[in-house]
Motif scaffolding. Structure first.
Motif, PDB file in Angstrom:
ATOM      1  N   LEU A   1      40.747 -22.397   5.683  1.00 13.60           N
ATOM      2  CA  LEU A   1      41.262 -22.343   7.044  1.00 13.60           C
ATOM      3  C   LEU A   1      42.683 -21.785   7.086  1.00 13.60           C
ATOM      4  CD1 LEU A   1      40.507 -23.069   9.962  1.00 13.60           C
ATOM      5  CD2 LEU A   1      41.573 -25.305   9.607  1.00 13.60           C
ATOM      6  N   GLU A   2      43.452 -21.989   6.008  1.00 12.12           N
ATOM      7  CA  GLU A   2      44.831 -21.497   5.997  1.00 12.12           C
ATOM      8  C   GLU A   2      44.881 -19.979   6.137  1.00 12.12           C
ATOM      9  OE1 GLU A   2      44.426 -25.333   4.041  1.00 12.12           O
ATOM     10  OE2 GLU A   2      43.506 -23.381   3.667  1.00 12.12           O
ATOM     11  N   GLU A   3      43.860 -19.278   5.602  1.00 10.18           N
ATOM     12  CA  GLU A   3      43.866 -17.821   5.675  1.00 10.18           C
ATOM     13  C   GLU A   3      43.616 -17.313   7.091  1.00 10.18           C
ATOM     14  OE1 GLU A   3      42.133 -17.121   1.173  1.00 10.18           O
ATOM     15  OE2 GLU A   3      41.553 -15.772   2.799  1.00 10.18           O
ATOM     16  N   THR A   4      43.018 -18.145   7.931  1.00  7.52           N
ATOM     17  CA  THR A   4      42.788 -17.747   9.326  1.00  7.52           C
ATOM     18  C   THR A   4      43.991 -18.071  10.206  1.00  7.52           C
ATOM     19  OG1 THR A   4      41.779 -19.877   9.932  1.00  7.52           O
ATOM     20  CG2 THR A   4      40.347 -18.199   8.994  1.00  7.52           C
ATOM     21  N   ARG A   5      44.984 -18.701   9.615  1.00  7.89           N
ATOM     22  CA  ARG A   5      46.170 -19.063  10.394  1.00  7.89           C
ATOM     23  C   ARG A   5      47.442 -18.582   9.695  1.00  7.89           C
ATOM     24  NH1 ARG A   5      44.540 -25.266  12.274  1.00  7.89           N
ATOM     25  NH2 ARG A   5      42.642 -24.671  13.410  1.00  7.89           N
ATOM     26  N   LYS A   6      47.353 -17.451   9.036  1.00  9.65           N
ATOM     27  CA  LYS A   6      48.500 -16.922   8.314  1.00  9.65           C
ATOM     28  C   LYS A   6      49.643 -16.524   9.238  1.00  9.65           C
ATOM     29  CE  LYS A   6      45.995 -13.833   6.269  1.00  9.65           C
ATOM     30  NZ  LYS A   6      45.556 -12.692   5.410  1.00  9.65           N
ATOM     31  N   SER A   7      49.326 -16.187  10.485  1.00  4.52           N
ATOM     32  CA  SER A   7      50.366 -15.728  11.405  1.00  4.52           C
ATOM     33  C   SER A   7      51.065 -16.868  12.123  1.00  4.52           C
ATOM     34  CB  SER A   7      49.755 -14.780  12.447  1.00  4.52           C
ATOM     35  OG  SER A   7      49.098 -13.696  11.832  1.00  4.52           O
ATOM     36  N   VAL A   8      50.516 -18.100  12.007  1.00  8.34           N
ATOM     37  CA  VAL A   8      51.072 -19.214  12.780  1.00  8.34           C
ATOM     38  C   VAL A   8      52.474 -19.570  12.293  1.00  8.34           C
ATOM     39  CG1 VAL A   8      50.783 -21.647  13.363  1.00  8.34           C
ATOM     40  CG2 VAL A   8      48.799 -20.111  13.359  1.00  8.34           C
ATOM     41  N   LEU A   9      52.613 -19.784  10.995  1.00  9.28           N
ATOM     42  CA  LEU A   9      53.905 -20.232  10.461  1.00  9.28           C
ATOM     43  C   LEU A   9      55.023 -19.227  10.710  1.00  9.28           C
ATOM     44  CD1 LEU A   9      55.466 -22.360   8.914  1.00  9.28           C
ATOM     45  CD2 LEU A   9      54.760 -21.252   6.775  1.00  9.28           C
ATOM     46  N   PRO A  10      54.820 -17.920  10.448  1.00 12.54           N
ATOM     47  CA  PRO A  10      55.919 -16.981  10.743  1.00 12.54           C
ATOM     48  C   PRO A  10      56.334 -16.968  12.207  1.00 12.54           C
ATOM     49  CG  PRO A  10      54.303 -15.948   9.307  1.00 12.54           C
ATOM     50  CD  PRO A  10      53.707 -17.234   9.762  1.00 12.54           C
ATOM     51  N   ILE A  11      55.357 -17.091  13.114  1.00 12.46           N
ATOM     52  CA  ILE A  11      55.691 -17.043  14.548  1.00 12.46           C
ATOM     53  C   ILE A  11      56.514 -18.259  14.935  1.00 12.46           C
ATOM     54  CG2 ILE A  11      54.725 -17.110  16.865  1.00 12.46           C
ATOM     55  CD1 ILE A  11      52.380 -15.455  15.820  1.00 12.46           C
ATOM     56  N   TRP A  12      56.034 -19.461  14.529  1.00  6.10           N
ATOM     57  CA  TRP A  12      56.791 -20.667  14.882  1.00  6.10           C
ATOM     58  C   TRP A  12      58.149 -20.675  14.187  1.00  6.10           C
ATOM     59  CZ3 TRP A  12      55.910 -23.044  19.046  1.00  6.10           C
ATOM     60  CH2 TRP A  12      54.620 -23.273  19.527  1.00  6.10           C
TER      61      TRP A  12
END
Length: 595
Positions: free
Chosen positions: A274-285
């Motif tokens: 699941l982490e690979e489907t949310r790779k963009s979340v951490l940089p944006i936040w």
């Protein structure tokens, strides 16, 4: 005031709202990308499995029609001809196993008939693929081999292919290469059968585990057919694995995609963490929070009391300037004091240098005249003996040598006067071999006294140089006597003097087999009044004077360790021209030192 705070809080709220919208958008894009990739990979893996199936599907049909494979059915007992044929077919086709069974399910011929765990004579009537084929249908079944314990896809056909079956032809296909290819690809993929049992997996720990707890009836059927031998078939997760987009296995959450294989009810599963489907979340936040922090810092800086800080800064700068001025005044005074002390030290150093020069010249006179005097004593003693014996011829020759030595002492005195004024030395073109022979004659008494053997290795060609011959002889005499003193304590003490052209230089090398010079003393060996001699009365001036003379002549004097023991002194002088260097090849000093 309230409106002002709302106005100040507006930018962070905008940052957070924009970050939330971007997170949702990029999460959807990432999930869509993962799903497209999964669909492509599942299609590829499905075609690979079906390709393996289609590749071997014809083989049991061909065996069932070939009388060479089914000849054992006519006799009802194992047939070597049939075994050899099946073995050849397996080798050529790449199938794992080929075998033929009679109506009772007993194997009469097999491709592994030579192996210790041969299938010949074993009964597999309990397998579903046998039951399907003996009823005239095509059999397909995946299971762990009952004899060899190796998994594979079993394909069967009745023989003969039409009419009442008298036996069954079976092909076993090894599916493990597909599984290995999945694992090498670094992807998480597995295949489950119609009962939810994982039989192929890129992760070995999931193999022969189930997606959910098996009903008792299904487990009884599996045990009856021995499909998975003695495997426990435990669930892969405490919670039943659903076919939704999110799958939890062993506490890890995956993005899940599945596809039907179209064979035996098999299903292919492709998992992505699941982490690979949310790779963009951490940089944006992270960017949003960073913007908020930067904004807050800017507000804090702008809200500072600028005028007070400016006033404090000006006062501090004024105090710093005063302190700096005081330091500068002190440094100026200290510099003046140091300059006065330096001038006094320079005057004292000049006086010390003059005294040292006088002492060095006095010591040099004693040192340089001691060598001809020693030779003179030897010739005087020899002359007396020859006169006592009546050998006037030899006595006259000795007197001539004595006259030559006294002339040399007179010339040496003149040269010592020029030691502090090297520009006055007389330069002339000479053959360096003559200087070597003259130095050897002066130093010969020392070698006779110590018993050390002196070897000269001079080339046939001239070694022409433009130099001060007497100074060259002084250097060579010093080096030869030092070599004789160093090798005096050895049983086979010897000193070797070699001369050769090396490029645009003439190299004179004096080597001995004495104890050598310690590494920590090599840098001091040319210092005035420094000597390694303990009992020969050395004053420590010979090498210092020789180094000075070599520099005055435009050459160099160096020392290094000899092989296997002793020391090597090298005197290099510039040759007259480069033509002589081409006539005489360069001396390979490194190779000769190694020899």
């Amino acid at each position: 005031m309230t409106k002002r705070w709302l106005f100040l809080a507006l930018p962070p709220l905008v940052f957070l709202a924009a970050a939330f919208v971007l997170v949702q958008l990029f999460m959807d894009l990432d999930e869509d990308g993962v799903d497209r990739k999964a669909a492509e990979r599942l299609t590829l893996y499905r075609q690979t499995i079906l390709g393996e199936y289609q590749k071997y599907r014809y083989l049991p049909y061909m065996i069932a029609r070939d009388p060479r494979a089914t000849s054992a059915l006519a006799t009802g007992r194992p047939d070597e001809t049939a075994n050899r044929f099946l073995q050849e077919m397996a080798d050529n086709s790449g199938a794992d196993l080929l075998y033929v069974m009679n109506r009772e399910g007993t194997t009469l011929a097999a491709s592994n008939w030579r192996d210790e765990l041969s299938l010949v004579g074993r009964n597999y009537a309990f397998r579903p693929y046998f039951k399907s084929a003996i009823e005239g249908e095509e059999g397909q079944f995946f299971a762990i081999g009952a004899t060899l314990g190796e998994p594979g896809l079993f394909l069967s056909r009745p023989t003969p292919v039409s009419g009442t079956p008298t036996g069954v032809a079976v092909v076993k296909v090894d599916m493990r290469p597909l599984e290995a290819a999945w694992a090498e690809g670094g992807e998480t993929v597995f295949a489950s059968d119609e009962n939810g049992v994982i039989f192929l997996s890129s992760r070995a720990e999931w193999r022969y585990r189930t997606l959910a707890e098996l009903p008792s009836a299904v487990r009884e059927t599996i045990d009856t057919t021995r499909q998975y031998a003695t495997q426990d078939l435990d669930p892969v997760s405490d919670q039943p694995v659903s076919m939704s987009k999110l799958l939890t296995i062993d506490g890890n959450v995956f993005r899940h995609n599945a596809a039907d294989v179209g064979l035996l009810g098999w299903t292919l599963h492709f998992l992505v963490p699941l982490e690979e489907t949310r790779k963009s979340v951490l940089p944006i936040w992270t960017a949003a929070v960073a913007l908020c922090l930067v904004y807050a810092i800017i507000l804090l800086v702008l809200r500072g009391r600028r005028l007070r800080k400016t006033s404090v800064q000006l006062r501090q700068e004024s105090a710093d300037l005063k302190e700096l001025n005081s330091r500068l005044v002190g440094e100026i005074q200290e510099r003046r004091r140091v300059e006065r002390e330096l001038l006094e030290a320079q005057r004292g150093l000049a006086r010390s240098n003059r005294l040292a020069a006088v002492g060095e010249m006095s010591a040099a006179v004693v040192h340089e005249l001691s060598q001809p005097l020693a030779a003179l004593r030897m010739f005087v003693a020899g002359t007396r003996k020859f006169l006592d014996k009546g050998d006037t011829t030899t006595a006259v020759e000795n007197l001539e040598e004595i006259d030559s030595i006294q002339l040399r002492m007179a010339s040496l005195t003149q040269e010592l006067k020029r030691f502090a004024r090297p520009g006055e030395s007389r330069i002339e073109k000479i053959d360096l071999r003559d200087s070597v022979k003259a130095a050897e004659k002066i130093a010969r008494p020392r070698f006779e006294e110590t018993g050390v053997v002196l070897k000269l290795d001079l080339p046939e060609a001239d070694l022409d140089v433009e130099t001060a011959p007497l100074r060259v002889e002084q250097i060579l005499v010093n080096l030869l006597r030092n070599g004789a003193d160093a090798a005096a304590g050895e049983d086979d003490g010897h000193v070797k003097l070699e001369a050769a052209a090396a490029g645009n230089e003439i190299v004179l090398r004096i080597s001995d087999n004495g104890p050598g010079i310690p590494d920590d003393l090599l840098e001091r060996i040319f210092d005035p009044f420094f000597s390694t001699k303990t009992s020969s009365g050395g004053m420590g001036l010979g090498l210092a004077i020789s180094m000075r003379l070599a520099d005055d002549l435009g050459g160099s004097l160096s020392v290094r360790a000899n092989t296997p023991k002793g020391a090597v002194f090298e005197l290099k002088l510039p040759a007259v021209d480069s033509d002589m260097a081409r006539t005489n090849p360069p001396l390979d000093l490194e190779n000769e030192a190694a020899e």
